[in-house]
Structure formats: structure tokens, C-alpha cells
Design a protein around this motif. Structure first.
Motif, PDB file in Angstrom:
ATOM      1  N   VAL A 140      22.349 -15.216 -27.862  1.00  0.00           N
ATOM      2  CA  VAL A 140      21.258 -15.777 -28.464  1.00  0.00           C
ATOM      3  C   VAL A 140      20.022 -16.278 -27.636  1.00  0.00           C
ATOM      4  O   VAL A 140      20.434 -16.933 -26.599  1.00  0.00           O
ATOM      5  N   GLN A 141      18.702 -15.717 -27.709  1.00  0.00           N
ATOM      6  CA  GLN A 141      17.622 -16.053 -26.901  1.00  0.00           C
ATOM      7  C   GLN A 141      17.363 -17.538 -27.438  1.00  0.00           C
ATOM      8  O   GLN A 141      16.836 -17.668 -28.312  1.00  0.00           O
ATOM      9  N   LEU A 142      17.115 -18.321 -26.414  1.00  0.00           N
ATOM     10  CA  LEU A 142      16.658 -19.908 -26.621  1.00  0.00           C
ATOM     11  C   LEU A 142      15.510 -19.790 -26.253  1.00  0.00           C
ATOM     12  O   LEU A 142      15.294 -19.926 -24.907  1.00  0.00           O
ATOM     13  N   LEU A 143      14.431 -20.114 -27.182  1.00  0.00           N
ATOM     14  CA  LEU A 143      13.211 -20.470 -26.462  1.00  0.00           C
ATOM     15  C   LEU A 143      12.904 -21.983 -26.657  1.00  0.00           C
ATOM     16  O   LEU A 143      12.415 -22.486 -27.854  1.00  0.00           O
ATOM     17  N   LEU A 144      13.258 -22.763 -25.815  1.00  0.00           N
ATOM     18  CA  LEU A 144      12.966 -24.165 -25.631  1.00  0.00           C
ATOM     19  C   LEU A 144      11.698 -24.897 -25.326  1.00  0.00           C
ATOM     20  O   LEU A 144      11.169 -24.158 -24.196  1.00  0.00           O
ATOM     21  N   GLY A 145      11.415 -25.858 -25.791  1.00  0.00           N
ATOM     22  CA  GLY A 145       9.953 -26.278 -25.350  1.00  0.00           C
ATOM     23  C   GLY A 145       8.841 -25.767 -25.904  1.00  0.00           C
ATOM     24  O   GLY A 145       7.761 -25.724 -25.227  1.00  0.00           O
ATOM     25  N   TYR A 146       9.238 -25.071 -27.176  1.00  0.00           N
ATOM     26  CA  TYR A 146       7.738 -24.553 -27.719  1.00  0.00           C
ATOM     27  C   TYR A 146       8.022 -24.926 -29.267  1.00  0.00           C
ATOM     28  O   TYR A 146       8.789 -24.948 -29.871  1.00  0.00           O
ATOM     29  N   LEU A 147       6.668 -24.884 -29.663  1.00  0.00           N
ATOM     30  CA  LEU A 147       6.311 -25.023 -31.189  1.00  0.00           C
ATOM     31  C   LEU A 147       5.798 -23.998 -31.632  1.00  0.00           C
ATOM     32  O   LEU A 147       5.033 -23.177 -30.822  1.00  0.00           O
ATOM     33  N   VAL A 148       5.927 -23.531 -32.931  1.00  0.00           N
ATOM     34  CA  VAL A 148       5.339 -22.446 -33.362  1.00  0.00           C
ATOM     35  C   VAL A 148       3.867 -22.698 -33.984  1.00  0.00           C
ATOM     36  O   VAL A 148       3.774 -23.817 -34.857  1.00  0.00           O
ATOM     37  N   ARG A 149       2.947 -21.925 -33.525  1.00  0.00           N
ATOM     38  CA  ARG A 149       1.719 -22.185 -33.771  1.00  0.00           C
ATOM     39  C   ARG A 149       1.208 -21.746 -35.068  1.00  0.00           C
ATOM     40  O   ARG A 149       0.425 -22.250 -36.037  1.00  0.00           O
ATOM     41  N   CYS A 150       1.714 -20.344 -35.543  1.00  0.00           N
ATOM     42  CA  CYS A 150       1.356 -19.680 -36.601  1.00  0.00           C
ATOM     43  C   CYS A 150       2.360 -18.571 -36.712  1.00  0.00           C
ATOM     44  O   CYS A 150       3.052 -18.177 -35.783  1.00  0.00           O
ATOM     45  N   ILE A 151       2.482 -18.172 -38.035  1.00  0.00           N
ATOM     46  CA  ILE A 151       3.158 -16.862 -38.346  1.00  0.00           C
ATOM     47  C   ILE A 151       2.280 -16.000 -39.014  1.00  0.00           C
ATOM     48  O   ILE A 151       1.728 -16.305 -39.992  1.00  0.00           O
ATOM     49  N   LYS A 152       2.245 -14.731 -38.527  1.00  0.00           N
ATOM     50  CA  LYS A 152       1.756 -13.817 -39.228  1.00  0.00           C
ATOM     51  C   LYS A 152       2.311 -12.480 -39.691  1.00  0.00           C
ATOM     52  O   LYS A 152       3.442 -12.099 -39.198  1.00  0.00           O
ATOM     53  N   GLY A 191      10.831  -6.028 -40.890  1.00  0.00           N
ATOM     54  CA  GLY A 191      10.145  -7.105 -41.130  1.00  0.00           C
ATOM     55  C   GLY A 191       8.580  -7.089 -40.911  1.00  0.00           C
ATOM     56  O   GLY A 191       7.805  -6.934 -41.774  1.00  0.00           O
ATOM     57  N   GLY A 192       8.466  -7.314 -39.520  1.00  0.00           N
ATOM     58  CA  GLY A 192       7.090  -6.915 -39.062  1.00  0.00           C
ATOM     59  C   GLY A 192       6.317  -8.363 -39.472  1.00  0.00           C
ATOM     60  O   GLY A 192       5.298  -8.594 -39.915  1.00  0.00           O
ATOM     61  N   TYR A 193       6.740  -9.565 -38.556  1.00  0.00           N
ATOM     62  CA  TYR A 193       6.260 -10.844 -38.468  1.00  0.00           C
ATOM     63  C   TYR A 193       6.108 -11.046 -37.081  1.00  0.00           C
ATOM     64  O   TYR A 193       6.804 -10.840 -36.259  1.00  0.00           O
ATOM     65  N   VAL A 194       4.690 -11.930 -36.798  1.00  0.00           N
ATOM     66  CA  VAL A 194       4.667 -12.170 -35.207  1.00  0.00           C
ATOM     67  C   VAL A 194       4.501 -13.542 -35.586  1.00  0.00           C
ATOM     68  O   VAL A 194       3.785 -14.490 -36.325  1.00  0.00           O
ATOM     69  N   LEU A 195       5.024 -14.419 -34.424  1.00  0.00           N
ATOM     70  CA  LEU A 195       5.212 -15.822 -34.259  1.00  0.00           C
ATOM     71  C   LEU A 195       4.500 -16.100 -33.016  1.00  0.00           C
ATOM     72  O   LEU A 195       4.927 -15.737 -31.782  1.00  0.00           O
ATOM     73  N   GLU A 196       3.084 -16.846 -33.048  1.00  0.00           N
ATOM     74  CA  GLU A 196       2.590 -17.188 -31.956  1.00  0.00           C
ATOM     75  C   GLU A 196       3.320 -18.836 -31.309  1.00  0.00           C
ATOM     76  O   GLU A 196       3.241 -19.669 -32.207  1.00  0.00           O
ATOM     77  N   LEU A 197       3.808 -18.752 -30.085  1.00  0.00           N
ATOM     78  CA  LEU A 197       4.448 -19.967 -29.597  1.00  0.00           C
ATOM     79  C   LEU A 197       3.463 -20.862 -28.655  1.00  0.00           C
ATOM     80  O   LEU A 197       3.141 -19.956 -27.822  1.00  0.00           O
ATOM     81  N   GLN A 198       3.572 -21.929 -28.854  1.00  0.00           N
ATOM     82  CA  GLN A 198       2.718 -22.536 -27.874  1.00  0.00           C
ATOM     83  C   GLN A 198       3.520 -23.622 -27.126  1.00  0.00           C
ATOM     84  O   GLN A 198       4.507 -24.499 -27.793  1.00  0.00           O
ATOM     85  N   PRO A 199       3.548 -23.655 -25.970  1.00  0.00           N
ATOM     86  CA  PRO A 199       4.489 -24.703 -25.099  1.00  0.00           C
ATOM     87  C   PRO A 199       4.203 -25.954 -25.406  1.00  0.00           C
ATOM     88  O   PRO A 199       2.889 -26.395 -25.342  1.00  0.00           O
ATOM     89  N   THR A 200       5.161 -26.952 -25.047  1.00  0.00           N
ATOM     90  CA  THR A 200       4.974 -28.378 -25.154  1.00  0.00           C
ATOM     91  C   THR A 200       4.719 -28.943 -23.897  1.00  0.00           C
ATOM     92  O   THR A 200       4.123 -30.184 -23.715  1.00  0.00           O
ATOM     93  N   GLU A 201       4.766 -28.212 -22.992  1.00  0.00           N
ATOM     94  CA  GLU A 201       4.636 -28.642 -21.353  1.00  0.00           C
ATOM     95  C   GLU A 201       3.293 -28.026 -20.802  1.00  0.00           C
ATOM     96  O   GLU A 201       3.076 -26.818 -21.044  1.00  0.00           O
ATOM     97  N   LYS A 202       2.627 -28.618 -20.105  1.00  0.00           N
ATOM     98  CA  LYS A 202       1.518 -27.864 -19.267  1.00  0.00           C
ATOM     99  C   LYS A 202       1.905 -26.943 -18.158  1.00  0.00           C
ATOM    100  O   LYS A 202       2.999 -27.307 -17.658  1.00  0.00           O
TER     101      LYS A 202
END
Length: 526
Positions: free
Chosen positions: A306-318, A330-341
Motif C-alpha cells: 500500500v502506497q502511503l502519501l503522508l503529509g498531503y491534503l486533497v486539493r480537489c478531485i476531478k 474509473g478515471g479520477y484525478v486527485l490533486e494533492l497539496q503538501p502540508t510542509e513547505k
């Protein structure tokens, strides 16, 4: 001794066997269960309501959303002298409060009449919804009908949705009660239920409006309908994989218990036919869980890739593909924004997006009289403010528990809205209603943390009991212990017995099949 004490606190209460008369039989007489009809029925398309005349014939009536609702009618209680208790919500808080009231010893003239109102015909044991995806359990085992559970009780069941609360037990400025009766509940079917005591256990619903696109494209995993929908979607993707070999991609948003249990269960089911990506805003999973549970979960998720993408929040789903496609893709795209600079954003694709973040208490969806403010004191999350006896502040005849309550512990921290908390609150609520009716002092609620459990697949789980510090049972042992604990916690003796026999039979069949498989391998190699 501590172990025995903790185990004894898990044991369910027994209840009386007063037969429900035909006049109080409020449930449908049908026995079939059609998954497709349940899945396809809109949330508000069915309104079941029962009058005394209808109930006496053992039937029910339906009002579709396109029909004009009937004029308001008052629900007729069988006895005008005994106390009237209305319980809104048939989850852990509501159903177990009703059964607790049934189990207590009452003076003949004070045993309350209890009506339980829920929008569904089934009680759902939500901690075991994951086992529907793994095929471990059948629907009837974890989602029995209320009509079956309440057959041998005096509890009346009404399938309906709550529209408005009209309490009249508010306290005046001098602390005196403004009324000796409780108030009235207005149901969407047109029924008005006058009560002496009210229990709010309406539960919550997934909060999908946090991120653009989540409402349209993400699937929650919170109800029986959700589990059926996810299972059907997975089956469709598996058929596509069998047909053309395309890998299945599943994205799970949130790495609390719900997200981790989903990721572990689905990754085990897919094996090498797909990948699971779990996204979490924190840099770790299960941030509030015991260390043993977190370590067991990490071991399982890593072993299943299982791929863990930690420290990210979902910006939008398209949506990424043509919405007209019906090939199961399916065909969905998730844009992820990091919580750290300094960390780059990511874009991932998925065939299915599962949402496990946030809930919204259903109390906030009730209509308010004359469009004014809430008649109950609510916190910012929409939960009723209660005192330590679980009574709503300013309303001595209304109790709230589970997702509907904002009770705090001794440190001032809100109690979690978990099944374990609701179990214990139901026990106290039932007792305190008994005490209030019999002019006895009410007991303050004290939550006893018995530990935390989670499933990690068909033969895997993790349990960290609170009464043995540092102990975590995982693997097959944890799996067996978790199922036994939940078997003990099923609502009635009869249902518990049926499910126990069913699980034992399944285990025996699986053991024989495993033995035959091992013998076949030995003979083939020799």
C-alpha cells in the motif's frame, strides 16, 4: 482480576421476553433482501408510517416522494398512563438504550412504552462493514432487521425520518420546568409523536463538502448502502481487470482507523491485480491509536504494498475520463497539496476514490420551528450540549448520546464518537431514564476505555486492550479475539446465537478446505 473485570464489562445485558402484540408490530412482513433495490433507492424515496389501525393489521403503508404527504396525525400510544419514551435513531446508542430499558425491572404502572424511530429497516453493526468487502460475513449477520431483533420485546419500531423537534421541557430563568410533559417529534411521514422522555441518537453522515469534487466523485464508507456500493464498484473493476488485465487503482483519503482498515482490506482483496494509495494530512497513520495497533497496521500495509502519501491534503478531485464510459474504469484525478513547505505537489489517478474524513451530526439537518435558531443547545459541530448524566442542558427530559452528544471527559476533552462510547452511553442512558421515572438520583457517565480494535484483512487484526499495558494481539489471534468480542456485543441473545453458529460453520468449512488443499499439495509433490 483486572482482565476478568474488563471482560465482564463487555458482556451484553439480557432483556425480557414480553411478546410484541400485533397492534405494536410496526415492521414490514417481507423477508427478502434485494441488494440492488436497496442500493438504487434514493435516500428520501421511501416513507414508512404506521397508525394504530394499520399496525393492528400487521401491515405498513408507503408514501413516495412524489405523493402529497398526509395531514399531520398523532401517534397513538397503547397506554395513556404509562410513561412514553421516544428514541430517535437505531444505531448503537438508540437500539441499545431501548434494549437496556427493556431489561430493567419496573413497577407495573411505571414500565415505559418505548418507540424506536429510524430511517432504515436494519440495524448496522458498523465496525464490521469491512468484512462485507472481504466476504467474511453476510448482510443478515451484521445488519439484521429491527423487526427481527425486537420481536420478543415490547419495543415498537417505526421506520421514518425525523423532521422537527418541539420540546416543551425547557427550564425557565428560575430553573423551574415550564411543562410536565416532554414535547412532540414531527416525522416526515406526517406523524406527530408526543413523548414524556426523548433520546437523541440520530448518528452522523459523511462530510463530503470539504473538498471540490468529493461530493460528486468520492465514495464514503459509513453505511450499509455505502459498503454495498463500494463492493459492487470493486466487482466491476475486477471484471474489467479479468477482461483486459488493466491494473485497478484505488485511492483512500484519510488514514484514521476507517481509512487504514479499508486500505488493508481492499489491498488484500486485490493482491497483484491493483494498487491502493492511502492519503493522510498527518505525517503518520493512526495518530491517536496505541503504538501496538499502529505498528501492526504499518507492517500489514507495507507487506501488501500500500502506497502511503503522508503529509498531503486533497486539493480537489476531478474526472479524468469520459463520464459516458461504462467499462468499469474509473478515471479520477486527485490533486494533492503538501502540508510542509519545500515539498512538491502531486497528482495521482484512481479508478475509485474512498472518503473516510469527517462526519456531520444529523441533528444539524432537522428543521427548526418557524425557521428560528435551534431549540437545543448545540456546539460548533452540531452536537447537543449535555451534562454529565447525558441530559441535554436546559432540557431535563431529553437525553443525547453517540454522535448527537458533546459529552466531555474529566479533562474537558470531547469523547470520541465511537461504537465503544455509544455502547456505554446507552447503558447509562437507559438507567438514568429508569432513575428519572422512579424519582431516583441520576448517575454521571464515566467512560471506561477498554482498548482499541481494528481489522487488517480476512485473517488479520490488531487489538490493544487498555487493561494490559503494552499488549497488542495481532495476526490470526487478534482476528479471532476481535470477532469474539464483537459477537458478544451483538444486540440480542437470539441473533448472537445465530451468528455464532454461522461463523463456526464457515470456519469449519474453511478449515476442511484448507486441509484438503494441503493434502493435495503433499500428494502431488510425492
Amino acid at each position: 482480576m483486572a482482565l476478568l473485570s474488563a471482560v465482564s464489562s463487555l458482556l451484553p445485558f439480557s432483556y425480557g421476553a414480553t411478546r410484541l402484540s400485533s397492534k405494536a408490530s410496526l415492521a414490514s412482513t417481507t423477508s427478502g433482501f434485494n441488494l440492488s433495490s436497496l442500493r438504487n433507492s434514493p435516500r428520501n424515496s421511501l416513507r414508512l408510517y404506521v397508525s394504530r389501525a394499520i399496525a393492528s393489521n400487521g401491515g405498513y403503508a408507503e408514501v413516495s416522494e412524489n405523493e402529497t404527504p398526509p395531514p399531520p396525525r398523532t401517534y397513538t400510544w397503547p397506554d395513556n398512563k404509562r410513561p412514553r419514551v421516544c428514541i430517535l435513531g437505531g444505531g448503537f446508542g438508540g437500539l441499545y438504550t431501548a434494549l437496556r430499558l427493556e431489561s430493567l425491572v419496573w413497577p407495573d404502572d411505571k414500565k415505559p412504552q418505548v418507540v424506536l424511530v429510524d430511517q432504515s429497516e436494519r440495524f448496522v453493526f458498523k465496525p464490521m462493514l469491512y468484512e462485507l468487502l472481504s466476504g467474511e460475513v453476510d448482510v443478515w449477520e451484521i445488519a439484521p432487521r429491527f423487526s427481527d431483533l425486537l420481536t420478543n420485546t415490547g419495543i415498537q419500531f417505526l421506520r421514518d425520518r425525523v423532521k422537527t423537534l418541539l420540546p416543551c421541557d425547557g427550564l425557565g430563568v428560575n430553573g423551574s420546568q415550564s411543562s410536565v410533559t416532554g414535547g412532540t417529534v414531527l416525522l416526515e411521514s406526517g406523524f406527530n409523536i408526543e413523548y414524556d422522555w426523548l433520546v437523541l441518537a440520530l448518528g452522523a453522515e459523511p462530510k463530503l463538502d470539504l473538498v471540490p469534487g468529493a461530493m460528486e466523485f468520492a465514495l464514503p464508507f459509513y453505511t450499509l448502502n455505502d459498503a454495498i456500493r463500494v463492493n459492487e464498484r470493486l466487482s466491476k473493476l475486477e471484471r474489467r481487470n479479468f477482461k483486459n488485465g488493466s491494473a485497478i487503482k484505488v485511492a483512500v483519503v484519510g488514514c484514521g482507523y476507517g481509512g487504514v482498515e479499508l486500505a488493508a482490506t481492499i489491498s488484500e482483496r486485490l493482491q497483484d491485480r491493483g494498487t491502493v494509495q492511502a492519503i493522510n494530512v498527518s505525517k503518520s497513520i493512526l495518530t491517536s491509536a496505541p503504538d501496538g495497533n499502529r505498528e501492526a497496521a504499518m507492517k500489514v500495509l507495507t507487506s501488501r504494498k500500500v502506497q502511503l502519501l503522508l503529509g498531503y491534503l486533497v486539493r480537489c478531485i476531478k474526472r479524468a475520463t469520459d463520464p459516458e464510459e461504462e467499462d468499469g474504469g474509473g478515471g479520477y484525478v486527485l490533486e494533492l497539496q503538501p502540508t510542509e513547505k519545500g515539498v512538491e505537489s502531486q497528482v495521482i489517478e484512481a479508478d475509485m476514490v474512498l472518503w473516510t474524513v469527517g462526519t456531520n451530526p444529523l441533528l444539524t439537518e432537522l428543521e427548526q420551528p418557524s425557521g428560528g435558531p435551534s431549540v437545543l443547545p448545540l456546539n460548533v459541530r452540531g452536537q447537543a450540549e449535555t451534562d454529565e448524566t447525558l441530559r441535554v442542558k436546559g432540557h431535563p427530559r431529553i437525553f443525547a448520546l453517540g454522535d448527537s452528544s458533546s459529552l466531555r471527559d474529566s479533562n474537558g476533552k470531547l469523547l470520541p464518537t465511537t461504537a465503544q462510547v455509544a455502547f456505554q452511553e446507552a447503558d447509562f442512558t437507559g438507567w438514568n431514564i429508569w432513575a428519572a421515572i422512579n424519582n431516583r438520583p441520576l448517575l454521571p457517565f464515566r467512560f471506561q476505555n477498554l482498548g482499541e480494535m481494528m481489522t487488517l484483512g480476512r485473517y488479520d487484526a490488531a487489538i490493544s486492550p487498555s487493561f494490559i499495558e503494552g499488549l497488542t494481539l495481532d495476526g490470526p489471534v487478534g482476528h479471532a479475539a476481535r470477532k469474539l468480542a464483537y459477537l458478544i456485543r451483538l444486540p440480542t441473545d437470539e441473533h448472537r446465537f445465530k451468528v455464532g453458529v454461522s461463523w463456526f460453520a464457515k470456519s469449519a468449512v474453511e478449515s476442511v478446505a484448507l486441509l484438503q488443499s494441503n493434502l493435495a499439495k503433499v500428494f502431488s509433490s510425492s
